[in-house]
Design an enzyme around this catalytic site. Structure first.
Site, PDB file in Angstrom:
ATOM      1  N   SER A   8      -3.523  -3.301  -0.689  1.00 32.10           N
ATOM      2  CA  SER A   8      -2.398  -4.044  -0.119  1.00 32.10           C
ATOM      3  C   SER A   8      -2.812  -5.460   0.258  1.00 32.10           C
ATOM      4  O   SER A   8      -3.915  -5.665   0.782  1.00 32.10           O
ATOM      5  CB  SER A   8      -1.903  -3.297   1.129  1.00 32.10           C
ATOM      6  OG  SER A   8      -0.899  -4.042   1.773  1.00 32.10           O
ATOM      7  N   GLY A   9      -1.938  -6.421   0.003  1.00 32.54           N
ATOM      8  CA  GLY A   9      -2.253  -7.824   0.264  1.00 32.54           C
ATOM      9  C   GLY A   9      -2.485  -8.168   1.721  1.00 32.54           C
ATOM     10  O   GLY A   9      -3.427  -8.894   2.056  1.00 32.54           O
ATOM     11  N   HIS A  10      -1.651  -7.613   2.609  1.00 31.11           N
ATOM     12  CA  HIS A  10      -1.699  -8.092   4.001  1.00 31.11           C
ATOM     13  C   HIS A  10      -2.863  -7.541   4.807  1.00 31.11           C
ATOM     14  O   HIS A  10      -3.081  -7.956   5.950  1.00 31.11           O
ATOM     15  CB  HIS A  10      -0.358  -7.842   4.712  1.00 31.11           C
ATOM     16  CG  HIS A  10      -0.102  -6.438   5.122  1.00 31.11           C
ATOM     17  ND1 HIS A  10      -0.287  -6.001   6.404  1.00 31.11           N
ATOM     18  CD2 HIS A  10       0.331  -5.375   4.426  1.00 31.11           C
ATOM     19  CE1 HIS A  10       0.049  -4.711   6.474  1.00 31.11           C
ATOM     20  NE2 HIS A  10       0.416  -4.315   5.284  1.00 31.11           N
TER      21      HIS A  10
ATOM     22  N   GLY B 208       0.807  -1.216   0.000  1.00 27.94           N
ATOM     23  CA  GLY B 208       0.000   0.000   0.000  1.00 27.94           C
ATOM     24  C   GLY B 208       0.841   1.267   0.000  1.00 27.94           C
ATOM     25  O   GLY B 208       0.535   2.227  -0.717  1.00 27.94           O
TER      26      GLY B 208
ATOM     27  N   ASN C 188      -8.317   4.088   8.306  1.00 24.67           N
ATOM     28  CA  ASN C 188      -7.754   2.933   9.000  1.00 24.67           C
ATOM     29  C   ASN C 188      -7.931   2.990  10.516  1.00 24.67           C
ATOM     30  O   ASN C 188      -7.891   1.970  11.178  1.00 24.67           O
ATOM     31  CB  ASN C 188      -6.270   2.771   8.657  1.00 24.67           C
ATOM     32  CG  ASN C 188      -5.497   4.061   8.729  1.00 24.67           C
ATOM     33  OD1 ASN C 188      -5.803   5.038   8.035  1.00 24.67           O
ATOM     34  ND2 ASN C 188      -4.506   4.100   9.594  1.00 24.67           N
TER      35      ASN C 188
ATOM     36  N   THR D 222      11.862  -8.242 -11.528  1.00 24.49           N
ATOM     37  CA  THR D 222      11.217  -9.551 -11.623  1.00 24.49           C
ATOM     38  C   THR D 222      10.031  -9.595 -10.680  1.00 24.49           C
ATOM     39  O   THR D 222      10.136  -9.199  -9.518  1.00 24.49           O
ATOM     40  CB  THR D 222      12.223 -10.665 -11.276  1.00 24.49           C
ATOM     41  OG1 THR D 222      13.298 -10.567 -12.206  1.00 24.49           O
ATOM     42  CG2 THR D 222      11.588 -12.041 -11.363  1.00 24.49           C
TER      43      THR D 222
ATOM     44  N   CYS E 241       2.227   6.722  20.484  1.00 21.82           N
ATOM     45  CA  CYS E 241       3.331   6.511  21.437  1.00 21.82           C
ATOM     46  C   CYS E 241       4.236   5.368  20.992  1.00 21.82           C
ATOM     47  O   CYS E 241       5.442   5.438  21.130  1.00 21.82           O
ATOM     48  CB  CYS E 241       2.792   6.173  22.818  1.00 21.82           C
ATOM     49  SG  CYS E 241       1.780   7.476  23.500  1.00 21.82           S
TER      50      CYS E 241
ATOM     51  N   GLN F 132      -7.811  -0.088   3.205  1.00 21.58           N
ATOM     52  CA  GLN F 132      -8.718  -0.662   4.207  1.00 21.58           C
ATOM     53  C   GLN F 132     -10.044  -1.135   3.603  1.00 21.58           C
ATOM     54  O   GLN F 132     -10.696  -2.012   4.148  1.00 21.58           O
ATOM     55  CB  GLN F 132      -9.011   0.370   5.312  1.00 21.58           C
ATOM     56  CG  GLN F 132      -7.827   0.685   6.205  1.00 21.58           C
ATOM     57  CD  GLN F 132      -7.448  -0.463   7.131  1.00 21.58           C
ATOM     58  OE1 GLN F 132      -8.279  -1.294   7.492  1.00 21.58           O
ATOM     59  NE2 GLN F 132      -6.173  -0.532   7.490  1.00 21.58           N
TER      60      GLN F 132
HETATM   61  C1  LIG Z   1      -1.840  -0.302   5.971  1.00 20.65           C
HETATM   62  C2  LIG Z   1      -2.202   0.908   5.189  1.00 20.65           C
HETATM   63  C3  LIG Z   1      -1.326   1.441   4.237  1.00 20.65           C
HETATM   64  C4  LIG Z   1       0.055   0.877   4.012  1.00 20.65           C
HETATM   65  O1  LIG Z   1       0.017  -0.371   3.395  1.00 20.65           O
HETATM   66  P1  LIG Z   1       1.331  -1.300   3.469  1.00 20.65           P
HETATM   67  O2  LIG Z   1       1.012  -2.438   2.553  1.00 20.65           O
HETATM   68  O3  LIG Z   1       1.484  -1.716   4.892  1.00 20.65           O
HETATM   69  O4  LIG Z   1       2.460  -0.482   2.962  1.00 20.65           O
HETATM   70  C5  LIG Z   1      -1.732   2.539   3.529  1.00 20.65           C
HETATM   71  N1  LIG Z   1      -2.947   3.086   3.724  1.00 20.65           N
HETATM   72  C6  LIG Z   1      -3.819   2.613   4.613  1.00 20.65           C
HETATM   73  C7  LIG Z   1      -5.154   3.235   4.753  1.00 20.65           C
HETATM   74  C8  LIG Z   1      -3.479   1.497   5.386  1.00 20.65           C
HETATM   75  O5  LIG Z   1      -4.346   1.035   6.283  1.00 20.65           O
END
Ligand SMILES: *Cc1c(COP(=O)(O)O)cnc(C)c1O
Length: 398
Positions: free
Chosen positions: A200-202, A72, A152, A238, A326, A180
């Site tokens: 983003s994948g995770h 992301g 987020n 790649t 924090c 999100q």
């Molecule tokens: C987690 C997040 C990102 C960053 O994504 P990554 O894959 O961790 O770099 C960007 N924008 C939002 C709103 C997110 O929640």
């Protein structure tokens, strides 16, 4: 404590078993380079193409409008920096919101140092973008509007269709950070007038370190990585074949299960919100009551520190997140909580809980009971709470 109740799915998610299964062969037997001519390479290329197709279809986009990235943050950086560079002759003004992720905000700060001007549009007390402020911010030299799909921290979903219409009517490109929202709410890039979209994948029960940027055909964005011809020569290197297969499998799973999964999450989320607000006094919900991500709940508890609450929840095996930064070495409360009008001490007493498909009602009950107990304990140690109880000070949250 063996039991872990993971309620921090906005930070990252567990890779789904189906996703891991889909990825595994590409680490071992199918390890060919997608650029190679022989069958072993072409098998990897086909897997990358399949993932691209799944994602394109999920957005109502064309296959050649999907570009794989390393996540992301990279997608956000690319969308902003490369659009700014490509269209700087037209103008040097960008509009974004005050509640973006740091991947957008810090990129904007970088661009400001490069001579671009950035307007940060505010949000109301629910975290919804002020559309009249957005319209008023538009200038002849505005080249890009970037507003996140859903926040987020507080989960508020933005009026994306309206923002897209405003951008389109003014001939300005519209980028949305949908990290999100993608996989949680249906998205059609044509219907919503979206020109660029990051995911983003995770955050999607897929692997870490892979994402994509949707770039509408006709947007003359610059290449992000120079080198080979991968990703239409716009993002060389790649391909991360295993990661791409993973995000493709995760996108497929997320869209196939979306309706039932989110309906269930909304029910559990609302049960959580109801119990917390009913049973813990001097507490408020942050973010929009209904226009919010199916799995997001964010609360402020007066007279406590979010960090202490998190540490004590961790001792009970509960993973959550607080509204202050924090943990990242700063004592400032979150810019999002300040933008919705919370004063510092209220913002400091915040807790974000984000659910997954695996979250159960028992998890929620255990969590609410734990939060109740800990909040009472922390308030019992607070001199300010003692003054409040003695009628010497008023509560900010009734
Ligand atoms: C987690 C997040 C990102 C960053 O994504 P990554 O894959 O961790 O770099 C960007 N924008 C939002 C709103 C997110 O929640």
């Amino acid at each position: 404590m063996d039991r872990v109740i993971y309620l921090d799915n906005a930070a990252t998610t567990k890779c789904a078993p189906e996703v891991v299964d889909a990825m595994l062969p590409y680490f071992t037997e199918s390890y060919g380079n997608p650029s190679s001519i022989y069958k072993l390479g072409q098998k990897s290329k086909a897997a990358v193409d399949t993932a691209r197709e799944i994602i394109a279809k999920s957005l109502g986009a064309q296959n050649n409008e999907i570009y794989f990235t390393a996540g992301g943050s990279e997608s956000d950086n690319w969308a902003l920096k490369a659009t700014a560079e490509a269209y700087s002759a037209k103008g040097k003004h960008i509009i974004t919101s005050a509640i973006e992720h740091h991947a957008i905000l810090h990129t904007c700060e970088y661009l400001q140092k490069q001579g671009f001007e950035v307007t940060y549009v505010g949000v109301d007390e629910n975290g919804v973008l002020k559309l009249d402020e957005l319209k008023a911010a538009i200038r002849p030299d505005t080249i890009l509007i970037s507003v996140m799909f859903a926040n987020n921290e507080i989960g508020t979903i933005q009026p994306i269709k309206e923002i897209g219409e405003i951008a389109r009517a003014n001939g300005i490109f519209f980028h949305t950070d949908a990290v999100q929202a993608y996989g949680q709410v249906p998205i059609d890039v044509d219907e919503l007038n979206i020109d660029m979209l990051s995911a983003s994948g995770h955050k999607l029960n897929g692997p870490k370190g892979v994402g994509f940027l949707y770039i509408r055909k006709g947007v003359k964005i610059r290449s992000f990585v120079h080198g080979g011809q991968q990703e239409r020569a716009r993002r060389a290197g790649t391909e991360n074949v295993t990661g791409i297969v993973g995000i493709g499998a995760a996108a497929r799973l997320a869209h196939e299960t979306m309706q039932a999964r989110t309906a269930r999450e909304i029910e559990l989320r609302d049960y959580l919100i109801g119990r917390i607000l009913d049973e813990i006094p001097n507490t408020k919900l942050n973010g929009h009551r209904t226009d919010r991500l199916p799995n997001n709940a964010n609360f402020s508890f007066e007279f406590i520190e979010g960090e202490s609450l998190l540490i004590m929840l961790d001792m009970k095996g509960i993973c959550g997140s607080s509204g202050s930064a924090c943990t990242s070495g700063s004592l400032d409360p979150s810019h999002v909580l300040l933008a919705i009008g919370l004063v510092h001490e209220i913002a400091h007493g915040s807790l974000r809980l984000t659910l997954s498909a695996e979250t159960t009602k028992e998890d929620i009950d255990y969590t609410v009971d734990s939060v109740k107990e800990i909040v009472a304990k922390l308030r019992g140690m607070s001199p300010l709470y003692e003054d409040y109880k003695a009628g010497k000070v008023k509560a900010k949250i009734q």
